[in-house]
Structures are given as C-alpha cells and as structure tokens.
Scaffold this motif. Structure first.
Motif, short mmCIF file in Angstrom:
data_model
loop_
_atom_site.label_atom_id
_atom_site.label_comp_id
_atom_site.label_asym_id
_atom_site.label_seq_id
_atom_site.Cartn_x
_atom_site.Cartn_y
_atom_site.Cartn_z
N GLY A 11 0.66 -1.14 -0.05
CA GLY A 11 0.20 0.09 0.08
C GLY A 11 0.63 1.10 0.01
N SER A 12 0.15 2.42 0.31
CA SER A 12 0.87 3.68 0.13
C SER A 12 1.98 3.80 1.20
CB SER A 12 -0.17 4.57 0.20
OG SER A 12 -1.19 4.48 -0.89
N ASN A 15 5.91 -1.37 1.53
CA ASN A 15 5.58 -2.56 0.94
C ASN A 15 6.71 -3.40 1.20
OD1 ASN A 15 3.48 -1.60 -1.30
ND2 ASN A 15 4.54 0.10 -0.91
N ASN A 168 -4.04 0.32 -7.83
CA ASN A 168 -3.52 1.20 -7.14
C ASN A 168 -4.85 2.41 -6.79
OD1 ASN A 168 -2.62 4.61 -7.19
ND2 ASN A 168 -1.46 2.88 -5.77
N HIS A 218 -0.72 -2.81 -3.64
CA HIS A 218 -0.45 -1.45 -3.96
C HIS A 218 -1.51 -0.43 -3.82
CE1 HIS A 218 2.33 2.20 -3.93
NE2 HIS A 218 3.36 1.26 -3.94
N SER A 220 -4.10 2.38 -2.86
CA SER A 220 -3.79 3.73 -2.41
C SER A 220 -4.67 3.97 -1.25
CB SER A 220 -4.40 4.86 -3.54
OG SER A 220 -4.57 6.16 -2.89
N LYS A 221 -4.50 4.31 -0.10
CA LYS A 221 -5.15 4.50 1.24
C LYS A 221 -6.25 5.54 1.13
CE LYS A 221 -2.16 7.75 3.47
NZ LYS A 221 -1.45 8.28 4.80
N LYS A 226 -10.43 -1.92 -0.73
CA LYS A 226 -10.54 -3.13 -1.12
C LYS A 226 -11.67 -3.66 -1.80
CE LYS A 226 -7.26 -4.78 2.75
NZ LYS A 226 -7.29 -5.74 3.87
N ASP A 254 -2.74 -5.89 2.26
CA ASP A 254 -3.17 -5.19 3.30
C ASP A 254 -1.78 -4.49 3.90
OD1 ASP A 254 -5.31 -4.46 5.64
OD2 ASP A 254 -3.51 -4.65 6.60
N PRO A 255 -1.93 -3.23 4.14
CA PRO A 255 -0.72 -2.49 4.54
C PRO A 255 -0.34 -2.75 5.76
CG PRO A 255 -2.61 -0.86 4.12
CD PRO A 255 -3.04 -2.26 4.15
#
Length: 264
Positions: A11-12, A15, A168, A218, A220-221, A226, A254-255
């Motif tokens: 994720g942002s 990684n 993304n 990856h 974007s938050k 999801k 997941d981040p």
C-alpha cells in the motif's frame, strides 16, 4: 519444496514481499521500519536472520524505509541495479561493500534452484524494476509501481501461477480527492500507478492456464478500497470474458497484515 510467498505489506504506507524455496529466501523491498518488519516476519513464522538477501525494486521510501536497518542488523546482501544504488545513496545509511550487489535490469540471477528475473517498469524513479521468480516450472510475478503495463512486460510476466499485481486507484476517487492536481497528474501518468480497470485489462491479457491467484496490491489509502478494487477488477475481467473464481481467484493484500504464507 515449491515456491512459497507472503505479501507482508502492500500500500501507500509501505511495501514488502517475502519469497522462499528450499535453501533460499528473499525479501523484496522493506518499506516499513525495522521493528515493523520484524513483527511481520513473526506473523508468518519466519526470521529475518535466515534471509538469503533483499531485492530492491526502486528507491521510493515506501519500498526502502527499513532496508538499511535490516541489512546492517542481520548482515544481509542487498541487490539493486546501479542507478537505484545511486538514488538510494544517503537514504538508507552506510552499507558495507561486501553487502552491496548489482542486479541489472532485464537479467536473471540463479540462487540454488531458484531463478530470479528482473524487468523494467514505467515509474518516476531512477531505474525501477520488478521481479519474476521461477522454480521447477512454477512462476511468481510481482508487478506494481508502474503507470502502464507494456507489451514487453506482458511477455515477461505471462502465464504465472500467481501474481502480485498493482490495482492502485479508482480514477474517480483520485480525480475528486484532496490531492493537489500535480500529484493527481503524476499518478495518472504513464510514470505513475495503474488504476483498477487498467490493471484488470492487463490481467486479462497475461493470465493463463497456470494462473491460480492474483493478489491486488499497492492500493492507495486515499483513492481506493479493497471492496471497490475487487469489484472493479472483477467487472472489467468479466467484460473481457474471464469469470473470477473459475479461472483464478482474486486475493486482497493489506498495509499492515501479511497474507498467509502460500505455496504455488
């Protein structure tokens, strides 16, 4: 032993991907703190001291934040291309010369029975590249941080057993969101990140008979979710004549939480 892997974080905010086979184990990027990285390894029942090395994709902080700390603590070799090494200078601290190795773009390195192939992507970094892992006919392809998926890339990553594939952003969320236009333009450009729909079109062109799982990575938050990513990718794939769940499964990443260590 077949290939096993876990998307430790995606994720942002950071990684990291773990890949292992008999006698070899690699970390692809370490975009979180050393402490966070140790916690992620604990969750999958592995220890960083056992790693064979770290593979670097590019120098952005969400991919290299913990690399220097981890490499020095566990005396791990780091592999990156020469332009990425130069770009990382001053960002990861001093790395002993005997831990610095060159991994040129568009080449293959063999570690035991594991072949690792590097390939270039289109991203606003010095010389960004990702990796395909080959082991006894099994294939794991990692492709994120690219503004588009070129025909050359498609040829390299085609018919993998599993993909970690960037999905993304939702274009509308990004366009309507809080980012300055300069950032939006960067993300939407050929040197930014692929959208949910563009990722799905590329997936439809590279997935083959061997393909069993595609991990949506990856996200974007701020400009994705999801459920939204999975829905958009599924709808686009179905529009291309591919039924998710029949040819292959879509998996979340997941981040903060690693995916289960999975064999292919």
């Amino acid at each position: 032993m077949s290939l096993h892997f876990s998307v430790l974080a995606s994720g942002s905010t950071g990684n990291a991907i773990y890949v292992e086979t008999e006698g070899q184990s690699f970390l692809v990027d370490a975009g979180l703190s050393g402490k966070q990285m140790e916690g992620l390894f604990k969750e999958i029942g592995r220890e960083m001291k056992d790693l064979s090395g770290i593979l670097v994709t590019h120098e952005h902080s969400d991919h290299i934040k913990g690399i220097g700390i981890v490499a020095r603590k566990y005396k791990l070799p780091i592999y990156a291309n020469e332009k990425t090494w130069k770009a990382m200078d001053g960002l990861i601290g001093e790395i002993p010369l005997d831990q610095k190795f060159s991994f040129a773009m568009e080449t293959v390195k063999t570690f035991g029975g594991l072949d690792i192939e590097s390939f270039g992507v289109s991203h606003d970094a010095a010389e960004p590249m990702f990796y395909v892992f080959h082991k006894e006919g099994k294939k794991l392809a990692l492709v994120t941080d690219t503004g588009y998926v070129s025909d050359r890339m498609k040829g390299i990553i085609s018919n993998a057993d599993a993909y970690v594939f960037e999905s993304n952003h939702d274009v509308q969320m990004l366009r309507m969101g809080r980012y300055p236009w300069s950032v939006k333009r960067r993300i939407l450009s050929d040197y930014g990140h692929v959208s949910n729909e563009d990722a799905a079109v590329a997936m439809s062109e590279v997935a083959g008979d061997q393909t069993k799982r595609i991990y949506l990575a990856h996200l974007s938050k701020d400009n994705n979710m999801k459920d939204l990513a999975r829905m958009a990718v599924t709808q686009t794939l179905e529009g291309q004549g591919i039924m998710v769940g029949e040819q292959f499964d879509l998996m979340d990443t997941d981040p903060k939480t690693p995916t289960p260590l999975t064999a292919i």
